[in-house]
Design an enzyme around this catalytic site. Structure first.
Site, PDB file in Angstrom:
ATOM      1  N   TRP A 110       0.796  -1.227   0.000  1.00 59.82           N
ATOM      2  CA  TRP A 110       0.000   0.000   0.000  1.00 59.82           C
ATOM      3  C   TRP A 110       0.828   1.276   0.000  1.00 59.82           C
ATOM      4  O   TRP A 110       0.511   2.222  -0.735  1.00 59.82           O
ATOM      5  CB  TRP A 110      -1.039  -0.023   1.133  1.00 59.82           C
ATOM      6  CG  TRP A 110      -2.151  -0.931   0.738  1.00 59.82           C
ATOM      7  CD1 TRP A 110      -2.443  -2.161   1.249  1.00 59.82           C
ATOM      8  CD2 TRP A 110      -3.074  -0.723  -0.342  1.00 59.82           C
ATOM      9  NE1 TRP A 110      -3.498  -2.724   0.556  1.00 59.82           N
ATOM     10  CE2 TRP A 110      -3.905  -1.864  -0.418  1.00 59.82           C
ATOM     11  CE3 TRP A 110      -3.285   0.302  -1.255  1.00 59.82           C
ATOM     12  CZ2 TRP A 110      -4.927  -2.001  -1.367  1.00 59.82           C
ATOM     13  CZ3 TRP A 110      -4.295   0.181  -2.200  1.00 59.82           C
ATOM     14  CH2 TRP A 110      -5.105  -0.961  -2.253  1.00 59.82           C
ATOM     15  N   ASP A 180      -0.693   7.362   6.156  1.00 59.72           N
ATOM     16  CA  ASP A 180      -1.820   6.544   5.719  1.00 59.72           C
ATOM     17  C   ASP A 180      -2.107   5.540   6.834  1.00 59.72           C
ATOM     18  O   ASP A 180      -1.368   4.588   7.021  1.00 59.72           O
ATOM     19  CB  ASP A 180      -1.458   5.827   4.412  1.00 59.72           C
ATOM     20  CG  ASP A 180      -2.585   4.920   3.923  1.00 59.72           C
ATOM     21  OD1 ASP A 180      -3.610   4.780   4.632  1.00 59.72           O
ATOM     22  OD2 ASP A 180      -2.430   4.347   2.830  1.00 59.72           O
ATOM     23  N   LYS A 204     -11.828  -0.770   7.189  1.00 61.68           N
ATOM     24  CA  LYS A 204     -11.144  -1.769   8.004  1.00 61.68           C
ATOM     25  C   LYS A 204     -11.748  -1.762   9.408  1.00 61.68           C
ATOM     26  O   LYS A 204     -12.290  -2.755   9.856  1.00 61.68           O
ATOM     27  CB  LYS A 204      -9.639  -1.480   8.101  1.00 61.68           C
ATOM     28  CG  LYS A 204      -8.933  -1.263   6.797  1.00 61.68           C
ATOM     29  CD  LYS A 204      -8.988  -2.439   5.846  1.00 61.68           C
ATOM     30  CE  LYS A 204      -8.089  -2.200   4.635  1.00 61.68           C
ATOM     31  NZ  LYS A 204      -8.340  -3.121   3.536  1.00 61.68           N
TER      32      LYS A 204
END
Lengths: 385, 385
Positions: A110, A180, A204
């Site tokens: 990511w 992030d 999430k």
């Protein structure tokens, strides 16, 4: 161990995301589809310009401030577009017109997605690249040298695909930190006031896919605007300008009302049922400890992907001795009600994601299954005949 | 007339958007929050990488193709960011690197929002500007002259704030038509194959806020890419590039799974329960005709905002003799279960939005209320004492 607690399939969802939400929240969402009690309408048909929705946005913001002890000089924004949109909005805002490179850490799948989008906007320096070690560990402080001239430092606090998580804050105090936190936001306290900008999609730990939380320090934007040459932000589309969303209180264009309402319910649950982030973090750590213990005490039957020091409390990524056993594990797990245990397509293997909504009972259930699975299959090894 | 049919408050939601959804859809959504039947998990916890979700996206796409008789050379995309994101994506894709100006119609509040975002990207000519007449009518063909050199023509098929709707397709066959159909998409057949790009957010006729449908002709993108000088699209963030979303089948970054699932349920309802768009359009027209009849036969007690020729079948915008009556109308309507009847803050007055999800019975209920309200209040006029 299994069978003592009755868990439904939603409670045994170990998916990497969208993740499981607490039952209590699902029940409230279900009611709201028919009728939000204080409005008398379906949440899907309430205007984003209503007083009710303005109050929802305000309460989400206040709840996040309370959960993170976030000072008043931060804006709380609820946007669309996921972390992906932030991969571009961050450099468009902070890197345009700058000469010194922004600094990025490449610690996995990511954080690696953020880098090419920033490169489209300006100069970038990769401070550390974990691809050489297959993203099995994170850097130590000795391996990191940050420049005081960088417009900002960007990193991901948790890598869902590889199961890596930083257990400290990185970077210099005099360079804006941008993080992030998509996959561990509101799963633990995070020293938010040490960051200039934090972003996290909801799917999430805090809601469904379709809404992204951005926390941004007021001075960061003020400084950036003043610092750009000839109005580098002048051509930015309105919806990519943090300033538009701040001015409009996250109602610059029609926001994802439903997703934001679910985030409200989850933040209430975190405050009222879980007792805040320190308690939530302790629970999340207990879940992770239990699972990693099963892995570590399996005589190598289960192998963790990440170096123990850098293991994630959100995503336990591990392998079995071979692909046939992996497939059998997944099939048997599915048959007992568990889902989402297959690893990300980029690395394969197995992954158990342990987000806020997943209970300790669910991890105990998985741990019991893993013990049992190992006992049955380790005994079939040739040496044990 | 009132009281014959029992309508709940969701069925009497005349909001300008997010709009009312059919009861049948709300019931299915409620079930899916607990458990999507074919998966056994909450729709909020199902992975966007699952086979199930890929099938959802495919079926939505096929349903839209069937509803619109859309040829195979169009892509159906499900994006985030609403029409607002399209205000920027369209010129970023079609206007960058071009010298001839794009042509825009300024027919009301929403088409007016698209113009400043396009101006940030390139040259633009306003073909017609209705601000001089207070956006009370649309242009006739005699008032419109389009250039064959324009990269594209942009207009909005329906203006929700002013209650204006085009009942014909505008523009030249040799210039790509781009149309914002956010507020009448799938409310009627639209000759989709005459447009190069159609975009529509969901929250009027086809779902909740948070997802946007884009239909784009394959040749438009091919031509644009080939036509740009030195890769004008090269710096475009991935999520603003239609090509990224086409290649990833609307799964470039985590899509809004829930909102897309609701769109699936609405398109099924349109096909199976409503019998397609011609039937849906007839029903929508009957609703609008009934309401406009009440307005037109009220001796000026109710006054329609738009010229009759250009009236919208989606949004009936009207006024009462004074603000006190307007407030009384809203309060009494609310007391009888109706909501969302206040006009947009930009123009005031009253607005009844008649999207797909709103039944003829609901409009009959409103019409009965309007008759009754007029009888009671027109009789108080001084001349009638």
């Amino acid at each position: 161990m299994r069978g003592e607690v009755t868990l439904n399939r939603n409670q045994l969802n170990f998916s990497g995301g969208p993740g499981a939400l607490p039952d209590r929240v699902l029940i409230q969402v279900q009611e709201a589809i028919a009728n939000v009690p204080e409005v008398g309408l379906s949440v899907l048909g309430i205007s984003h310009r209503s007083d009710w929705f303005a109050a929802v946005v305000e309460e989400v913001s206040q709840n996040i401030r309370r959960l993170l002890d976030l000072p008043e000089n931060y804006h709380v924004l609820l946007l669309q577009g996921g972390a992906t949109q932030q991969f571009s909005m961050v450099p468009m805002t902070l890197l345009r017109g700058k000469t010194a490179p922004a600094e990025y850490l490449h610690t996995g799948y990511w954080s690696g997605k953020a880098i090419p989008e920033a490169v489209k906007v300006g100069a970038l320096r990769t401070v550390w690249d974990g691809s050489g070690n297959g993203f099995t560990r994170l850097p130590t402080d000795d391996e990191l040298a940050f420049s005081p001239a960088a417009p900002y430092l960007h990193y991901a606090s948790n890598e869902t695909v590889e199961g890596l998580q930083f257990h400290r804050v990185l970077g210099r105090e005099d360079v804006p930190r941008v993080c992030d936190m998509s996959s561990d936001f509101l799963s633990r306290p995070c020293e938010a006031e040490r960051f200039s900008l934090i972003y996290a999609h909801a799917q999430k730990n805090i809601g469904p896919a379709g809404v992204t939380v951005v926390l941004v320090r007021d001075a960061l934007l003020a400084k950036t605007r003043a610092g750009t040459q000839g109005g580098a932000l002048g051509n930015l589309p309105g919806f990519l300008d943090y300033g538009s969303h701040i001015a409009a209180k996250s109602n610059f264009n029609t926001p994802p009302v439903f997703a934001i309402y679910v985030v409200l319910l989850v933040t209430r649950w975190l405050l009222q049922d879980m007792g805040g982030l320190a308690a939530m973090a302790a629970k999340n750590q207990a879940k992770a400890d239990l699972l990693y213990q099963v892995i570590d005490r399996s005589d190598g039957f289960y192998r963790g992907r990440a170096m123990a020091r850098d293991r994630s409390s959100m995503n336990a990524v591990f392998t079995l001795p071979n692909e046939a056993l992996t497939q059998q594990f997944l099939a048997e797990a599915m048959a007992t009600g568990m889902s989402g245990l297959d690893g990300h397509r980029a690395v394969g293997g197995l992954r158990a994601s342990l987000y806020n909504g997943l209970s300790l009972a669910a991890v105990e259930y998985l741990a019991g299954f893993m013990h049992d699975f190992r006992r049955r299959h380790a005994s079939l090894k040739p040496g044990k005949r």
